[in-house]
Design an enzyme around this catalytic site. Sequence first.
Site, PDB file in Angstrom:
ATOM      1  N   GLY A 397       0.822  -1.201   0.000  1.00  0.00           N
ATOM      2  CA  GLY A 397       0.000   0.000   0.000  1.00  0.00           C
ATOM      3  C   GLY A 397       0.852   1.246   0.000  1.00  0.00           C
ATOM      4  N   GLY A 400       2.345   5.687   4.637  1.00  0.00           N
ATOM      5  CA  GLY A 400       1.480   6.312   5.632  1.00  0.00           C
ATOM      6  C   GLY A 400       0.176   5.603   5.877  1.00  0.00           C
ATOM      7  N   GLY A 402      -0.089   2.729   7.486  1.00  0.00           N
ATOM      8  CA  GLY A 402      -0.033   1.959   8.728  1.00  0.00           C
ATOM      9  C   GLY A 402       0.517   0.561   8.592  1.00  0.00           C
ATOM     10  CE  LYS A 403       3.443  -0.040   3.331  1.00  0.00           C
ATOM     11  NZ  LYS A 403       2.962   1.346   3.284  1.00  0.00           N
ATOM     12  CB  SER A 721      -3.589   2.999 -16.855  1.00  0.00           C
ATOM     13  OG  SER A 721      -2.755   3.955 -16.223  1.00  0.00           O
ATOM     14  CE  LYS A 764      -4.705   3.486 -12.408  1.00  0.00           C
ATOM     15  NZ  LYS A 764      -4.689   2.816 -13.722  1.00  0.00           N
TER      16      LYS A 764
END
Length: 817
Positions: A397, A400, A402-403, A721, A764
């Site tokens: 992820g 920031g 929280g991993k 993309s 996204k």
Amino acid sequence: MSEHEESQEILPEEIGDEPVDVTVRSDVEEPEERLEVPETLAVLPLKNTVLFPTLLAPLLVNTPRSRRLIDHVLLTKERLFLTTAVSRDVEGSPDAEDVYRVGTVVRVVRMLKFPDGSYRLLVQGVSRARVKEFVPGVEKDLPAGEKPFLRGRVEILEESGENDSVETAALARNVSERFAALVAESPKLSDELQALAANLDDPARLADLVASNLELDVAQRQAVLETLEVPGRLRAVLNEVVRALEVSQIEGEIREKVQSEMGRTQREYMLRQQLEAIRRELGESEDEDAEIDRLRERIDAAGMPEEAFAQASRELERLAQMPTAAAEHGVIRTYLEWMADLPWAKSSEDRHDVEGARVILDEDHYGLEKVKDRILEYIAVLSLKRDLKGPILCFVGPPGTGKTSLGRSIARALGREFARISLGGVRDEAEIRGHRRTYVGALPGRIVQGMRTAGVNNPVFLLDEVDKIGQDYRGDPSSALLEVLDPEQNDTFSDHYLEVPFDLSQVLFIATANRMDTVPPALHDRMEVIELPGYTEEEKLEIARRFLVPRQREANGVTDVDLVITDEALRTVIASYTREAGVRNLEREVGALCRKVARRVADGETEGPIRVDAEALSELLGPIRFEPELAERAGKPGVAVGLAWTPAGGDILFVESTDMPGAGKLRLTGSLGDVMRESAEAARSWLHSHAGHLGVAASGFSERDLHLHVPAGAVPKDGPSAGVAMVTSLASLLTGRAAHPDVAMTGEITLRGKVLPVGGIKEKVLAARRAGIRRVVLPERNQRDVSEIQPELLKGLDVEYVGTIDEALAHTLAASA
């Protein structure tokens, strides 16, 4: 069997009615006048003892075979022939092939018989002799399994050499003087020996006396006994006396040197040097000192597996035999310290309370339900299967989210220790597997170091920033991690420094990454990937209320201040002062608010409750940093809103295009990568081939140049993309139809007009919601990705699925005027 007792250990014994002092080396009696010795004598073999002529020695006889021999000697009043076993390892009573042929004929001076049938004898050497051959025994009616005692034909050995020659006299004087100096120097020898040796006039007896009091092994004493030439015997004894004197003098010098050293540390070092110097000079090993004993105790208590214990024991024996000053001494000692400190068999008790773990996880983190459910599943299975191997989880992820802190919460929920290593920028394989001990300053790898820090063999082990591992000529650290993160292999993880397997199967490994495209496929395959998307505005607001504001109030000393930060103020900070998927910058801004308040309180500028609302933010934090660009660019042909994935989460990007007279060229700017440039070429080609369908004149492509630009030109951009956004921007320019400003789009395009699926849909969609987008256009094959997004994240957001460019343009372009 008969054994000779060392004279220093024997006390005076009561033999008959007369107490006799049996100290051998201080009592040298004149032998009786030599009598004729019978040709055949009983042979008594000794172990580890050589008796010289004229000297006294006590003997303890306690085996049946030897007792029968003594009974025979006492009955026949024969002399006795003593010889020595060649090896001290002979089991039982030595036989003829086990003993030296040269020995000493002795007479029994005193005898004492004990109630158990054993004898204690005091014998005196008479003469050197040699066994010419062993003859059958004379015993009859022997008990079953018993051997007769040894008998042999003995010849007396006469000494050779001139006792009154100048050479013999000089040698005898040297032996006497050096031996006197040795007695004076060594505390181990009695002072009486000095006078006794000085008063001996017979060089042969002097050599025997001195040899019997030197610390010689059996082979050396036997060599002196077999030397019949008196000058040669004196030379051999003199060499040994000189060597013993040098050792004693070195010992004295070392003792004086140690006493002159200052300081405890230097004193301890010199003491060890003294011991090692003595060992080198004597060629003998010393008993293990206190340090070796402590290491052995720690190794025994470590609970190592058999292979590791054998390796540690071998290294410990090497250390015990190695001088402290040796270069390898410190290397081996450090190695044994590591081996003893590792938690080979030490585990922490797991907490199997699923509800209690849920409470702990909710206390530390808001949301993240998917991650919490996975951990609770693991705890539930662990409560049913205690030998469960730890899973390999990977949290992916934006920064920031929280991993890392989530790893600590998982450890707290499980009741386990927590260990963390950062892999960002690691390029050397040895950082994972350690260095071999042949290198100077070698240490174990970070995995083993983390296990030592944790102190248990089942911690929660966080491998932070696993996507930022590099590689160069020193190896590939990600390949070294393959063994660590494979449950089928990590029970025998091999560290180059330890050189023995270490069990990692009980460790709960958690890796963290911002993106998975940089992680090698083999490593990716070994991990269970759990995605942590960015937070919505509502989630950020709740996190700020529960965690960020209380933490920053405490960090900045305003816990006792009546401070209220309104929800509206927090929303404004989230929307206008930060732009991120996580909450790291949000916490910094909250901290800045608390510091501003702390300064005003310290300066006495405020009294009573302090309320921070949205209107006060510009004064405290300055002007807003991020303003919405949608209104500014709305209604202009050639502008389309795209969706992008970044390591920091999702984001929106604008694709702008314009045209000018030219030769039909396409110009691309904005730091676009090769893939993105190809997408722009594909968009132009598709539009050119469908110009008639779109109502665009063909001359617009051949007589005019097109320029496509993606703002934020300093930021590199790449990926397929943005294809839908590019074709929408060019179509808007060529048709004069403005794109809807509240519609964002993503998807890869083909020359056939297909819209292909892309990644990062969740990030996204969150970025679109944060930017105020009301409708997103996605490839229809990404519908399964949207189904995994929590419904609350899609509130107020319409999602349109398209399979072709025509369908995309129908949703993105406004109707023609």
